[in-house]
Design an enzyme around this catalytic site. Structure first.
Site, PDB file in Angstrom:
ATOM      1  N   GLU A 243       6.015   5.253  -7.842  1.00  0.00           N
ATOM      2  CA  GLU A 243       5.669   3.985  -8.500  1.00  0.00           C
ATOM      3  C   GLU A 243       4.533   3.376  -7.694  1.00  0.00           C
ATOM      4  O   GLU A 243       4.748   2.860  -6.601  1.00  0.00           O
ATOM      5  CB  GLU A 243       6.884   3.040  -8.517  1.00  0.00           C
ATOM      6  CG  GLU A 243       8.104   3.579  -9.253  1.00  0.00           C
ATOM      7  CD  GLU A 243       7.925   3.573 -10.762  1.00  0.00           C
ATOM      8  OE1 GLU A 243       6.855   3.189 -11.251  1.00  0.00           O
ATOM      9  OE2 GLU A 243       8.875   3.975 -11.455  1.00  0.00           O
ATOM     10  N   CYS A 277       2.773  -5.441  -8.662  1.00  0.00           N
ATOM     11  CA  CYS A 277       2.007  -4.266  -9.082  1.00  0.00           C
ATOM     12  C   CYS A 277       1.459  -4.416 -10.508  1.00  0.00           C
ATOM     13  O   CYS A 277       0.481  -3.775 -10.863  1.00  0.00           O
ATOM     14  CB  CYS A 277       2.874  -3.018  -8.978  1.00  0.00           C
ATOM     15  SG  CYS A 277       4.483  -3.242  -9.747  1.00  0.00           S
TER      16      CYS A 277
HETATM   17  P1  NDP Z   1       2.196   1.095   1.150  1.00  0.00           P
HETATM   18  O1  NDP Z   1       1.790   2.284   0.389  1.00  0.00           O
HETATM   19  O2  NDP Z   1       1.349   0.640   2.279  1.00  0.00           O
HETATM   20  O3  NDP Z   1       3.672   1.277   1.772  1.00  0.00           O
HETATM   21  C1  NDP Z   1       4.788   1.587   0.985  1.00  0.00           C
HETATM   22  C2  NDP Z   1       5.885   2.146   1.876  1.00  0.00           C
HETATM   23  O4  NDP Z   1       5.482   3.432   2.371  1.00  0.00           O
HETATM   24  C3  NDP Z   1       6.181   1.306   3.107  1.00  0.00           C
HETATM   25  O5  NDP Z   1       7.552   1.344   3.409  1.00  0.00           O
HETATM   26  C4  NDP Z   1       5.379   2.033   4.177  1.00  0.00           C
HETATM   27  O6  NDP Z   1       5.823   1.759   5.485  1.00  0.00           O
HETATM   28  C5  NDP Z   1       5.621   3.473   3.789  1.00  0.00           C
HETATM   29  N1  NDP Z   1       4.659   4.453   4.296  1.00  0.00           N
HETATM   30  C6  NDP Z   1       3.444   4.256   4.862  1.00  0.00           C
HETATM   31  N2  NDP Z   1       2.869   5.447   5.172  1.00  0.00           N
HETATM   32  C7  NDP Z   1       3.740   6.419   4.816  1.00  0.00           C
HETATM   33  C8  NDP Z   1       3.723   7.841   4.854  1.00  0.00           C
HETATM   34  N3  NDP Z   1       2.682   8.517   5.333  1.00  0.00           N
HETATM   35  N4  NDP Z   1       4.791   8.503   4.385  1.00  0.00           N
HETATM   36  C9  NDP Z   1       5.847   7.863   3.868  1.00  0.00           C
HETATM   37  N5  NDP Z   1       5.929   6.495   3.801  1.00  0.00           N
HETATM   38  C10 NDP Z   1       4.885   5.788   4.261  1.00  0.00           C
HETATM   39  O7  NDP Z   1       2.377  -0.063   0.066  1.00  0.00           O
HETATM   40  P2  NDP Z   1       2.675  -1.605   0.312  1.00  0.00           P
HETATM   41  O8  NDP Z   1       3.971  -1.765   1.035  1.00  0.00           O
HETATM   42  O9  NDP Z   1       1.470  -2.267   0.855  1.00  0.00           O
HETATM   43  O10 NDP Z   1       2.946  -2.110  -1.197  1.00  0.00           O
HETATM   44  C11 NDP Z   1       1.936  -2.568  -2.032  1.00  0.00           C
HETATM   45  C12 NDP Z   1       1.559  -1.505  -3.053  1.00  0.00           C
HETATM   46  O11 NDP Z   1       2.718  -1.117  -3.769  1.00  0.00           O
HETATM   47  C13 NDP Z   1       0.589  -2.011  -4.100  1.00  0.00           C
HETATM   48  O12 NDP Z   1      -0.400  -1.041  -4.331  1.00  0.00           O
HETATM   49  C14 NDP Z   1       1.455  -2.188  -5.341  1.00  0.00           C
HETATM   50  O13 NDP Z   1       0.736  -2.088  -6.550  1.00  0.00           O
HETATM   51  C15 NDP Z   1       2.452  -1.081  -5.161  1.00  0.00           C
HETATM   52  N6  NDP Z   1       3.673  -1.360  -5.905  1.00  0.00           N
HETATM   53  C16 NDP Z   1       3.960  -0.607  -7.011  1.00  0.00           C
HETATM   54  C17 NDP Z   1       5.064  -0.893  -7.789  1.00  0.00           C
HETATM   55  C18 NDP Z   1       5.399  -0.089  -9.002  1.00  0.00           C
HETATM   56  O14 NDP Z   1       6.492  -0.277  -9.536  1.00  0.00           O
HETATM   57  N7  NDP Z   1       4.531   0.775  -9.484  1.00  0.00           N
HETATM   58  C19 NDP Z   1       5.948  -2.022  -7.456  1.00  0.00           C
HETATM   59  C20 NDP Z   1       5.568  -2.725  -6.254  1.00  0.00           C
HETATM   60  C21 NDP Z   1       4.473  -2.398  -5.518  1.00  0.00           C
HETATM   61  P3  NDP Z   1       5.199   0.497   6.297  1.00  0.00           P
HETATM   62  O15 NDP Z   1       5.059  -0.644   5.338  1.00  0.00           O
HETATM   63  O16 NDP Z   1       6.233   0.231   7.328  1.00  0.00           O
HETATM   64  O17 NDP Z   1       3.868   0.962   6.804  1.00  0.00           O
END
Ligand code: NDP
Length: 501
Positions: A243, A277
């Site tokens: 997502e 999002c």
């Molecule tokens: P990120 O992609 O930065 O992070 C998402 C999660 O992935 C966090 O828990 C993060 O950890 C973790 N993460 C980071 N690097 C890795 C890796 N290499 N492998 C596995 N996990 C990893 O997104 P954001 O948290 O900034 O969220 C915002 C984004 O999410 C926006 O683009 C938004 O559009 C999208 N989103 C989409 C939704 C949907 O339903 N389609 C709903 C809500 C949001 P950490 O934060 O600790 O670095």
């Protein structure tokens, strides 16, 4: 350079959670190692065996106790969500806590039916029949973002548990405390303690979770990280739901109710400080309504009451969650102004913490960065278009396709336009809402994601779908078995001609 102090090591291994509205420290969590993540997956796997063997009805009864606690302890949950994420308590309640109460109610009632075996009648081979049955996958890894730190992972948790799985959740390091609160409620509901684990940490802990032998991954986050997750899952052939990011367009037709549309767009762009999002991230307004719409949007925006959400329950909008995201918003605005767009209201930080004024930008053009890249903040860019054809073409001119919106007084036309837009969900005359309708599928097209959460199909995806084919008649032999013969060949040919006549 001085020697490293043990207190430095302790600090390095911990993540501090702060209230973004005022900087107050709310707590600390460990930055877990890969070994700790792996141990959590193993514990969940051990507990899953018994859980997965329970009848679905019984799993539902037990998960319903978690739902009851979510309802009973809603004020406490809203308070923490609001403090850790900066959103107003009204939004914490409606967009996260109530959403989970409703989703859990829906699936606890429906799961036995959704997961019951499904028969498939064979249209040609009438001597046999088939059915699909749904078997838990094992351990589901959930990697969650910070913008809905309870509403997103708790819904996925409920669905994964009902499907018979163990769950290991890696919350964002920006909002880990609410995930631990979710675990506290889960434990208080008397569910098997090891079955659900929370592993706190940064990106590497998420990467470690994928490498720890999970059987399914639900990732919600940015498209950039989603590609890394997809590659890591692909390497191990772990099925996943992704997502990802969005850039939702809103088309405003000439026959739209301008007052209602302005209200909807202001909510759709600024709810949760635009950190959604499916926030309205580009408005394509037809010339005939553009000027009136802009005036009404500005007037509505300027009425929004913003402040530290810890204060009054009546605030409309609170604080952004993450300092880096505020900088991204400022970069997008700077670039838009340099390219000739105009900030009509907002555009500045206010208060002590990360509050950013809801911002309306006009004079936007399709090639501007603000119309092409995700903003993920309280900014509504508006562009004037000649007709509906241009609006549809520009809406589809994006690498993302999560959600889109159409505003018109002609419902049939609204549906026709909706069907032409390349997005996972298109709403006519409203926005954002359907994440809160658990019976509808949630997922994006293009680079906004793969697969679905929510809905019957989202629940079934959390199971292995296994096919059983059995005989309906006790025949001595089947037509297609050895030995082959000229007689059987001729009979089959005759039969084929008759069937496909
Ligand atoms: P990120 O992609 O930065 O992070 C998402 C999660 O992935 C966090 O828990 C993060 O950890 C973790 N993460 C980071 N690097 C890795 C890796 N290499 N492998 C596995 N996990 C990893 O997104 P954001 O948290 O900034 O969220 C915002 C984004 O999410 C926006 O683009 C938004 O559009 C999208 N989103 C989409 C939704 C949907 O339903 N389609 C709903 C809500 C949001 P950490 O934060 O600790 O670095």
């Amino acid at each position: 350079m001085g020697a490293l102090q043990s207190s430095d090591i302790a600090r390095k291994d911990r993540i501090v959670s702060r209230n973004p509205a005022n900087g107050e420290v709310l707590g600390e969590v460990p930055d877990m190692t890969a070994a700790e993540v792996k141990a959590a997956v193993e514990r969940a796997r051990g507990a899953q065996v018994g859980w997965g063997a329970l009848p679905v009805r019984e799993r539902c009864d037990r998960v319903a106790r978690f739902r009851d606690l979510v309802v009973r302890r809603a004020p406490e949950l809203c308070d923490l969500i609001s403090k850790e994420g900066g959103k107003t308590r009204a939004e914490a309640l409606s967009m996260e806590v109530m959403l989970i109460a409703d989703l859990a109610t829906y699936f606890c009632k429906r799961a036995p039916k959704i997961l019951s075996p499904e028969s498939i009648s064979l249209h040609l081979i009438k001597t046999r029949a088939s059915y699909l049955h749904y078997v838990p996958r094992g351990v589901v890894g959930i990697i969650a973002p910070w913008n809905f730190p309870f509403g997103i992972p708790a819904g996925e948790l409920v669905m994964a548990l009902l499907a018979g799985n163990g769950v290991v959740l890696k919350p964002s390091d920006i909002a880990p405390l609410i995930a631990l609160k979710c675990k506290e409620l889960y434990d208080a509901a008397g569910l098997p303690p090891d079955l659900f684990q929370v592993v706190t940490g940064r990106g590497p802990a998420g990467a470690a979770l994928i490498e720890s032998g999970i059987d399914y991954c639900i990732f919600t986050g940015s498209t950039t990280t989603g590609k890394k997750v997809a590659a890591a899952c692909g390497e191990r052939l772990i099925p996943c739901t992704l997502e990802l990011g969005g850039k939702a367009p809103a088309i405003v037709c000439a026959d739209a109710d301008v007052e209602r549309t302005a209200r909807a767009l202001v909510w759709g762009a600024f709810a949760n400080q635009g950190q959604v999002c499916v926030s309205v991230e580009r408005v394509y307004a037809l010339e005939a309504v553009h000027d009136e719409l802009v005036e009404k949007i500005i007037a509505q925006t300027q009425k929004l009451r913003q402040g530290d959400p810890a204060g009054e329950a009546t605030l409309d909008t609170g604080s952004m969650t993450w300092d880096r995201q505020v900088e991204i918003v400022e970069e997008r605005l700077k670039s838009a102004v340099a390219d000739g767009a105009t900030i009509r209201t907002g555009g500045v930080r206010k208060g002590q913490g990360l509050q950013f004024e809801p911002t309306v930008v006009t004079g936007c053009k399709q090639d501007m960065e603000i119309m092409r890249k995700e903003i993920f903040g309280p900014v509504m860019p508006i562009m004037k278009v000649a007709d509906e054809e241009e609006a549809v073409r520009l809406s589809n001119d994006s690498h993302l396709g999560l959600a889109a919106y159409v505003f018109t007084d002609d419902r049939q036309k609204g549906r026709r336009l909706a069907e032409r837009i390349e997005a996972g969900t298109v709403m006519v005359n409203d926005c954002l809402l359907t994440y809160g309708a658990p019976e509808t599928p949630w997922g994006g097209v293009k680079q906004s994601g793969i697969g679905h959460t929510h809905s019957d199909r989202g629940l079934r995806d959390l199971c292995q779908q296994r096919h059983v084919n059995y005989d309906r008649l006790a025949l001595k032999r089947e037509l297609w078995w050895y030995p082959y013969s000229d007689k059987v060949y001729k009979q089959t040919l005759k039969l084929m001609k008759w069937i496909f006549r």
